[in-house]
Design a protein around this motif. Structure first.
Motif, PDB file in Angstrom:
ATOM      1  N   PRO A  10     -11.025  -8.569   5.895  1.00  0.00           N
ATOM      2  CA  PRO A  10     -11.615  -7.645   6.878  1.00  0.00           C
ATOM      3  C   PRO A  10     -11.489  -8.155   8.312  1.00  0.00           C
ATOM      4  CG  PRO A  10     -13.333  -8.708   5.574  1.00  0.00           C
ATOM      5  CD  PRO A  10     -12.038  -9.036   4.915  1.00  0.00           C
ATOM      6  N   PHE A  11     -11.495  -9.485   8.504  1.00  0.00           N
ATOM      7  CA  PHE A  11     -11.356 -10.032   9.852  1.00  0.00           C
ATOM      8  C   PHE A  11      -9.943  -9.790  10.393  1.00  0.00           C
ATOM      9  CE2 PHE A  11     -14.919 -12.437   8.113  1.00  0.00           C
ATOM     10  CZ  PHE A  11     -15.837 -12.344   9.149  1.00  0.00           C
ATOM     11  N   GLU A  12      -8.950  -9.878   9.529  1.00  0.00           N
ATOM     12  CA  GLU A  12      -7.577  -9.594   9.947  1.00  0.00           C
ATOM     13  C   GLU A  12      -7.434  -8.121  10.327  1.00  0.00           C
ATOM     14  OE1 GLU A  12      -2.946  -9.864   8.324  1.00  0.00           O
ATOM     15  OE2 GLU A  12      -4.612 -10.392   6.989  1.00  0.00           O
ATOM     16  N   LEU A  13      -8.015  -7.254   9.529  1.00  0.00           N
ATOM     17  CA  LEU A  13      -7.969  -5.823   9.837  1.00  0.00           C
ATOM     18  C   LEU A  13      -8.696  -5.532  11.144  1.00  0.00           C
ATOM     19  CD1 LEU A  13      -7.231  -2.936   9.096  1.00  0.00           C
ATOM     20  CD2 LEU A  13      -9.288  -2.833   7.644  1.00  0.00           C
ATOM     21  N   ASN A  14      -9.833  -6.171  11.354  1.00  0.00           N
ATOM     22  CA  ASN A  14     -10.600  -5.963  12.582  1.00  0.00           C
ATOM     23  C   ASN A  14      -9.799  -6.383  13.812  1.00  0.00           C
ATOM     24  OD1 ASN A  14     -13.267  -5.428  13.966  1.00  0.00           O
ATOM     25  ND2 ASN A  14     -13.047  -7.589  14.468  1.00  0.00           N
ATOM     26  N   ARG A  15      -9.061  -7.503  13.710  1.00  0.00           N
ATOM     27  CA  ARG A  15      -8.259  -7.973  14.842  1.00  0.00           C
ATOM     28  C   ARG A  15      -7.200  -6.951  15.257  1.00  0.00           C
ATOM     29  NH1 ARG A  15      -8.631 -13.053  12.278  1.00  0.00           N
ATOM     30  NH2 ARG A  15      -6.655 -12.711  11.201  1.00  0.00           N
ATOM     31  N   MET A  16      -6.748  -6.140  14.303  1.00  0.00           N
ATOM     32  CA  MET A  16      -5.705  -5.161  14.599  1.00  0.00           C
ATOM     33  C   MET A  16      -6.250  -3.908  15.287  1.00  0.00           C
ATOM     34  SD  MET A  16      -3.292  -5.445  11.211  1.00  0.00           S
ATOM     35  CE  MET A  16      -2.009  -4.425  11.964  1.00  0.00           C
ATOM     36  N   VAL A  17      -7.541  -3.668  15.167  1.00  0.00           N
ATOM     37  CA  VAL A  17      -8.110  -2.429  15.722  1.00  0.00           C
ATOM     38  C   VAL A  17      -9.188  -2.676  16.771  1.00  0.00           C
ATOM     39  CG1 VAL A  17      -7.609  -1.129  13.619  1.00  0.00           C
ATOM     40  CG2 VAL A  17      -9.835  -2.240  13.858  1.00  0.00           C
ATOM     41  N   SER A  18      -9.543  -3.945  17.015  1.00  0.00           N
ATOM     42  CA  SER A  18     -10.638  -4.243  17.932  1.00  0.00           C
ATOM     43  C   SER A  18     -10.393  -5.546  18.667  1.00  0.00           C
ATOM     44  CB  SER A  18     -11.963  -4.326  17.164  1.00  0.00           C
ATOM     45  OG  SER A  18     -13.008  -4.826  17.976  1.00  0.00           O
ATOM     46  N   SER A  19     -10.959  -5.668  19.862  1.00  0.00           N
ATOM     47  CA  SER A  19     -10.898  -6.914  20.638  1.00  0.00           C
ATOM     48  C   SER A  19     -12.137  -7.769  20.417  1.00  0.00           C
ATOM     49  CB  SER A  19     -10.765  -6.597  22.133  1.00  0.00           C
ATOM     50  OG  SER A  19      -9.612  -5.840  22.399  1.00  0.00           O
ATOM     51  N   SER A  31     -22.034   0.994  11.769  1.00  0.00           N
ATOM     52  CA  SER A  31     -21.328   1.911  10.869  1.00  0.00           C
ATOM     53  C   SER A  31     -19.810   1.738  10.970  1.00  0.00           C
ATOM     54  CB  SER A  31     -21.730   3.362  11.154  1.00  0.00           C
ATOM     55  OG  SER A  31     -21.622   3.661  12.534  1.00  0.00           O
ATOM     56  N   SER A  32     -19.299   1.472  12.178  1.00  0.00           N
ATOM     57  CA  SER A  32     -17.852   1.284  12.354  1.00  0.00           C
ATOM     58  C   SER A  32     -17.373  -0.013  11.710  1.00  0.00           C
ATOM     59  CB  SER A  32     -17.495   1.279  13.844  1.00  0.00           C
ATOM     60  OG  SER A  32     -17.804   2.512  14.442  1.00  0.00           O
ATOM     61  N   SER A  33     -18.085  -1.108  11.955  1.00  0.00           N
ATOM     62  CA  SER A  33     -17.674  -2.395  11.388  1.00  0.00           C
ATOM     63  C   SER A  33     -17.830  -2.408   9.870  1.00  0.00           C
ATOM     64  CB  SER A  33     -18.473  -3.540  12.010  1.00  0.00           C
ATOM     65  OG  SER A  33     -19.863  -3.304  11.930  1.00  0.00           O
ATOM     66  N   THR A  34     -18.849  -1.717   9.368  1.00  0.00           N
ATOM     67  CA  THR A  34     -19.022  -1.637   7.920  1.00  0.00           C
ATOM     68  C   THR A  34     -17.893  -0.844   7.286  1.00  0.00           C
ATOM     69  OG1 THR A  34     -21.425  -1.776   8.168  1.00  0.00           O
ATOM     70  CG2 THR A  34     -20.601  -0.958   6.068  1.00  0.00           C
ATOM     71  N   LEU A  35     -17.436   0.209   7.976  1.00  0.00           N
ATOM     72  CA  LEU A  35     -16.290   0.979   7.483  1.00  0.00           C
ATOM     73  C   LEU A  35     -15.051   0.090   7.413  1.00  0.00           C
ATOM     74  CD1 LEU A  35     -14.970   3.652   6.631  1.00  0.00           C
ATOM     75  CD2 LEU A  35     -14.575   4.118   9.066  1.00  0.00           C
TER      76      LEU A  35
END
Length: 232
Positions: free
Chosen positions: A62-71, A46-50
């Motif tokens: 979405p991968f760039e955004l994920n890098r900013m909020v997750s390791s 649910s978090s990654s889909t958001l």
């Protein structure tokens, strides 16, 4: 009405604005809603889909955004938009995503049980990231994963599965889920996602009624068959 979720969403939107500063119009209110058809305690991405949905709405990667909020590696971001099972690997700065037809002949013997102990994926990544950065282990896990996706013999599949579990267990210093909770079960059980909670994969020669009875006696009643949740 949930401070943890609110702060998480705030962090996500702030990161989105760093990538696309002119995204929001001034003096305009925005309302976001998620249409989720399963319990958010299950940990089904649910978090990654958001993250993916916010990125797609904003018109950013979405991968760039994920890098900013997750390791994390970005695997769960790839999963959020995939229509099939796949293999995922980081090679330097490149992502390799290989679709696979994971549809074993013994799928009637594969189930997924909810363990009822929701895990925080981000916290698990932070805790274990340094432990799994081992080139030799990565090579072995990659080989085992490929064998698991291709194997048509259930006994061999289980053997690879147990070897995979044992390596991860020793690496992150967490007992295998079967050893800790289900040592008397006739079959094998593999942790999924963040170890220690969420769902586990069950492979057993037992009939479905006996499997349900076994887990029900342990207070676990959410059990899915393979074809109920795996997309192929």
């Amino acid at each position: 009405n949930n401070a943890e979720i609110a702060l998480g969403l705030q962090t996500l939107l702030k990161a989105t604005l760093k990538i696309k500063p002119l995204l929001f119009n001034e003096n305009t209110s925005y309302q976001f809603s998620c249409d989720i058809h399963f319990s958010t305690s299950w940990g089904w991405g649910s978090s990654s889909t958001l993250i993916s949905n916010i990125a797609n709405w904003a018109g950013i990667d979405p991968f760039e955004l994920n890098r900013m909020v997750s390791s994390g590696s970005g695997y769960d971001i790839a999963a959020s938009s995939s229509s099939t099972p796949f293999l995922y690997q980081l090679k330097g700065n490149e992502r390799e995503v290989i679709p696979v037809a994971f549809n074993p002949t013994f799928k009637e013997n594969i189930y997924f049980i909810y363990l009822g102990r929701k895990q925080n994926t981000s916290a698990s990544i932070e805790k274990n990231l340094c432990l799994v950065r081992n080139e030799k282990m990565t090579s072995t896990i990659t080989w085992l994963t490929e064998k698991i996706t291709e194997e048509e013999n259930m006994d061999e599949f289980v053997r690879y599965m147990v070897e995979h579990e044992t390596i991860i267990s020793k690496t992150i210093n967490i007992p295998r889920v079967k050893e800790e909770y289900f040592s008397d079960f006739d079959g094998e059980i593999k942790s999924l996602g963040a170890w220690g909670g969420d769902f586990a994969m069950v492979v057993s020669p037992l009939p479905e009624t006996r499997i349900k009875h076994y887990f029900s006696n342990k207070g676990l009643k959410t059990l899915f068959k393979f074809d109920e949740i795996v997309k192929n």
